[in-house]
Write a protein that holds these residues in place. Structure first.
Motif, short mmCIF file in Angstrom:
data_model
loop_
_atom_site.label_atom_id
_atom_site.label_comp_id
_atom_site.label_asym_id
_atom_site.label_seq_id
_atom_site.Cartn_x
_atom_site.Cartn_y
_atom_site.Cartn_z
N LEU A 236 0.81 -1.22 0.00
CA LEU A 236 0.00 0.00 0.00
C LEU A 236 0.85 1.27 0.00
O LEU A 236 0.44 2.29 -0.55
N PHE A 237 2.04 1.22 0.61
CA PHE A 237 2.91 2.41 0.57
C PHE A 237 3.23 2.76 -0.88
O PHE A 237 3.31 3.92 -1.25
N GLU A 238 3.43 1.71 -1.70
CA GLU A 238 3.73 1.96 -3.11
C GLU A 238 2.48 2.39 -3.86
O GLU A 238 2.50 3.34 -4.65
N LEU A 239 1.36 1.68 -3.58
CA LEU A 239 0.13 1.97 -4.32
C LEU A 239 -0.41 3.36 -4.02
O LEU A 239 -1.07 3.97 -4.85
N ALA A 240 -0.12 3.86 -2.82
CA ALA A 240 -0.61 5.19 -2.46
C ALA A 240 0.08 6.28 -3.28
O ALA A 240 -0.41 7.41 -3.35
N GLY A 241 1.19 5.95 -3.91
CA GLY A 241 1.87 6.90 -4.80
C GLY A 241 2.12 8.24 -4.15
O GLY A 241 2.69 8.32 -3.07
N GLU A 242 1.63 9.30 -4.82
CA GLU A 242 1.80 10.65 -4.29
C GLU A 242 0.61 11.01 -3.39
O GLU A 242 0.51 12.15 -2.93
N GLY A 243 -0.30 10.06 -3.21
CA GLY A 243 -1.53 10.35 -2.47
C GLY A 243 -1.38 10.19 -0.96
O GLY A 243 -0.38 10.62 -0.38
N THR A 244 -2.40 9.57 -0.36
CA THR A 244 -2.43 9.47 1.11
C THR A 244 -2.64 8.03 1.54
O THR A 244 -3.47 7.32 0.97
N LEU A 245 -1.87 7.60 2.52
CA LEU A 245 -2.09 6.29 3.13
C LEU A 245 -2.59 6.52 4.54
O LEU A 245 -1.92 7.16 5.35
N LEU A 246 -3.82 6.02 4.81
CA LEU A 246 -4.41 6.19 6.14
C LEU A 246 -4.21 4.91 6.94
O LEU A 246 -4.71 3.85 6.55
N LEU A 247 -3.47 4.99 8.04
CA LEU A 247 -3.28 3.83 8.91
C LEU A 247 -4.25 4.00 10.09
O LEU A 247 -3.97 4.72 11.04
N ASP A 248 -5.41 3.33 9.93
CA ASP A 248 -6.47 3.47 10.92
C ASP A 248 -6.16 2.59 12.13
O ASP A 248 -5.64 1.49 11.96
N GLU A 249 -6.50 3.06 13.30
CA GLU A 249 -6.26 2.31 14.55
C GLU A 249 -4.81 1.87 14.68
O GLU A 249 -4.51 0.71 14.95
N ILE A 250 -3.93 2.82 14.53
CA ILE A 250 -2.49 2.53 14.62
C ILE A 250 -2.13 1.99 16.01
O ILE A 250 -1.18 1.23 16.16
N GLY A 251 -2.91 2.38 17.01
CA GLY A 251 -2.64 1.94 18.39
C GLY A 251 -2.69 0.44 18.56
O GLY A 251 -2.19 -0.10 19.54
N GLU A 252 -3.32 -0.24 17.59
CA GLU A 252 -3.45 -1.69 17.71
C GLU A 252 -2.31 -2.43 17.00
O GLU A 252 -2.28 -3.65 16.98
N MET A 253 -1.39 -1.68 16.40
CA MET A 253 -0.32 -2.36 15.63
C MET A 253 0.66 -3.04 16.58
O MET A 253 1.01 -2.49 17.62
N LYS A 254 1.10 -4.23 16.21
CA LYS A 254 2.04 -4.99 17.05
C LYS A 254 3.41 -4.30 17.08
O LYS A 254 3.82 -3.67 16.11
N MET A 255 4.12 -4.50 18.22
CA MET A 255 5.39 -3.81 18.43
C MET A 255 6.41 -4.05 17.30
O MET A 255 7.09 -3.13 16.87
N SER A 256 6.50 -5.32 16.82
CA SER A 256 7.55 -5.60 15.84
C SER A 256 7.27 -4.84 14.53
O SER A 256 8.18 -4.36 13.86
N LEU A 257 5.98 -4.73 14.18
CA LEU A 257 5.63 -4.01 12.96
C LEU A 257 5.81 -2.49 13.18
O LEU A 257 6.18 -1.77 12.26
N GLN A 258 5.59 -2.06 14.41
CA GLN A 258 5.80 -0.64 14.73
C GLN A 258 7.23 -0.22 14.39
O GLN A 258 7.47 0.87 13.88
N SER A 259 8.21 -1.10 14.69
CA SER A 259 9.59 -0.68 14.42
C SER A 259 9.84 -0.61 12.92
O SER A 259 10.57 0.26 12.44
N LYS A 260 9.18 -1.51 12.15
CA LYS A 260 9.34 -1.44 10.69
C LYS A 260 8.69 -0.17 10.15
O LYS A 260 9.20 0.47 9.23
N LEU A 261 7.56 0.20 10.74
CA LEU A 261 6.88 1.41 10.30
C LEU A 261 7.73 2.65 10.60
O LEU A 261 7.84 3.57 9.78
#
Ligand SMILES: Nc1ncnc2c1ncn2[C@@H]1O[C@H](COP(=O)(O)OP(=O)(O)OP(=O)(O)O)[C@@H](O)[C@H]1O
Ligand SMILES: [Mg+2]
Length: 462
Positions: A236-261
């Motif tokens: 999705l980071f690629e598909l969003a191109g020059e637009g907007t990527l909305l990460l809804d409910e970011i508070g629920e993201m797991k710690m390991s993915l948080q570091s990648k983000l």
């Protein structure tokens, strides 16, 4: 039979035009043919065909020149070049100049039919996509309604953040306060020319997917990265191109993915899973949450470094009960919105008692709840005025308890009271609660606007 489309032929070889005319007529196309380039652009303009089949070598004029003139008309007419020599060079040049395709003489009539059919289909799809983009762009709700000091402050902060084109934004607030609406508002402010420069708005709910799936959705993968990766997939980071990527409910993201983000946000590049190439990220990343992230950090459930990075540009939307001035404004807005949408204009407004009930209620579902309440009333009730009885039960019971509580809890002391002092004190409290808005203060006291003004004057509270 309905015509499948208009085809215009131009070739100096009469045999070719008559052969193609016959074949395409029998396929259901409406065909016109010319053998000379005289006045050709006028003829094409008058006919406005879907397709022009154009000989590259004409005695009077080069087909390439005519192609450029057709493209210059700015219509949807597609051009298929007819070429005698099969050197790829001329054909490639024509394609670069905007030809849809080319056919080499002598023709295989089946191939001609396929190419024409595909070209018409492609044009039709493009028109459909353009149309849907336009509709999508216009019809998405992106207006932030509200006149409270809180909303005005929020709007001015949004303007500053969009003017600066910041790349990462955090929006916090209870459920239904309008986080996604504000995200869309930001997106459309950044890409107001969304019809001509299409920039997508892509949203993903971080709570809805298991960690690994979320990761592959966000970052994409290369073929063979894992067992099910049968082919490359863009994230999705690629598909969003020059637009907007909305990460809804970011508070629920797991710690390991948080570091990648965090890495993506800091470096502004991603690597697909199993990939080596660093792919730039150009999209605006907007995260939303209804959790208190700093508390989550304290509890060790959210990375502190990511929190600070996300929180650099943050917008907090307070719950509706903290900006009561907006309740009547939003209620009227939704009333007119749904009256138009359902073409039901019977309802003219809200009784003052109803407004009072709406002001007393604490709106746990915030604006979404208010919107749903009004939608239900517009669809189901045939009344000119919305009365308290049209509101869901919770509203009226709450207002009633509020009234009884006051009646029963206020016990006149043996020594009596100074009624004027009490009145003055209550008016001051109401004005404070209403941030000096007299209309709202009057509602809180259940008196008319004029009598409140009179009292204010009487007690010298101006
Ligand atoms: N200020 C506003 N003006 C007009 N409509 C609004 C406003 N705020 C919210 N809405 C409407 O209320 C509904 C809920 O808003 P939205 O989906 O943005 O909330 P949210 O904060 O993302 O909620 P959740 O946390 O549950 O996802 C939407 O239909 C939205 O259009
Ligand atoms: Mg939301």
């Amino acid at each position: 039979m309905r015509s499948k489309g208009k085809v215009f032929l131009l070739d100096d070889d009469k045999l070719i035009t008559s052969m193609l005319s016959r074949a395409l007529n029998s396929e259901g196309y409406e065909v016109s043919a010319e053998t000379t380039a005289d006045d050709i652009i006028n003829k094409i303009q008058n006919l406005s065909p879907d397709i022009v089949m154009l000989d590259i070598n004409l005695p009077e004029k080069s087909g390439i020149d005519i192609l450029q003139e057709i493209k210059g008309m700015g219509t949807n007419t597609q051009v298929i070049m007819l070429t005698a020599d099969d050197t790829a060079e001329t054909a490639v040049r024509a394609m670069k100049l905007g030809a849809a395709d080319y056919l080499t003489k002598p023709f295989n009539i089946e191939e001609v039919k396929i190419i024409i059919n595909n070209t018409i289909e492609k044009t039709r799809l493009k028109q459909e996509v353009d149309f849907l983009r336009k509709v999508n762009c216009e019809s998405f709700e992106k207006d932030i309604i509200g006149e409270s000091i809180i909303i005005k402050g929020l709007k001015s902060k949004i303007d500053k953040i969009t003017d600066a084109h910041v790349s990462t934004i955090l929006i916090t607030g209870e459920s239904g306060t309008g986080k996604e609406l504000i995200a869309r508002h930001i997106h459309y402010s950044l890409h107001s020319l969304c019809f001509s420069h299409y920039a997508p708005f892509i949203g993903i709910n971080c709570a809805a997917l298991p960690e690994l799936l979320l990761e592959s959705e966000l970052f994409g993968y290369e073929k063979g990265a894992f067992t099910d990766a049968k082919s490359d997939k863009k994230g999705l980071f690629e598909l969003a191109g020059e637009g907007t990527l909305l990460l809804d409910e970011i508070g629920e993201m797991k710690m390991s993915l948080q570091s990648k983000l965090l890495r993506v946000i800091e470096e502004r590049t991603i690597r697909r899973i199993g990939g080596k190439e660093e792919i730039p990220v150009n999209a605006t990343v907007i995260s939303t949450t209804n959790r208190n992230l700093s508390e989550a950090v304290e509890r060790g459930e959210f990375r502190m470094d990511l929190f600070y990075r996300l929180n650099t540009f943050s917008l907090h939307i307070p719950p509706l009960r903290d900006r009561k001035e907006d309740i009547p404004i939003l209620a009227r807005y939704f009333l007119s919105y749904f009256s138009t949408r359902y073409n039901k204009k019977t309802i003219k407004g809200f009784s003052s008692e109803t407004e009072q009930c709406m002001l007393t209620y604490n709106w746990p579902g915030n604006i979404r709840e208010l919107k749903n309440v009004i939608e239900r009333i517009v669809v189901l009730e045939n009344t000119e005025m919305i009365l308290p009885e049209h509101l869901p039960k919770e509203f009226t019971t709450l207002a009633l308890t509020a009234k009884t509580e006051l009646k029963d809890s206020f016990i006149l002391p043996e020594t009596g009271i100074n009624l004027d002092e009490l009145e003055k004190n209550l008016i001051l409290q109401a004005l404070k609660k209403a941030r000096n808005n007299k209309t709202i203060a009057a509602k809180l006291l259940n008196v008319s606007y004029d009598s409140l003004r009179y009292q204010i004057k009487k007690f010298g509270l101006e």
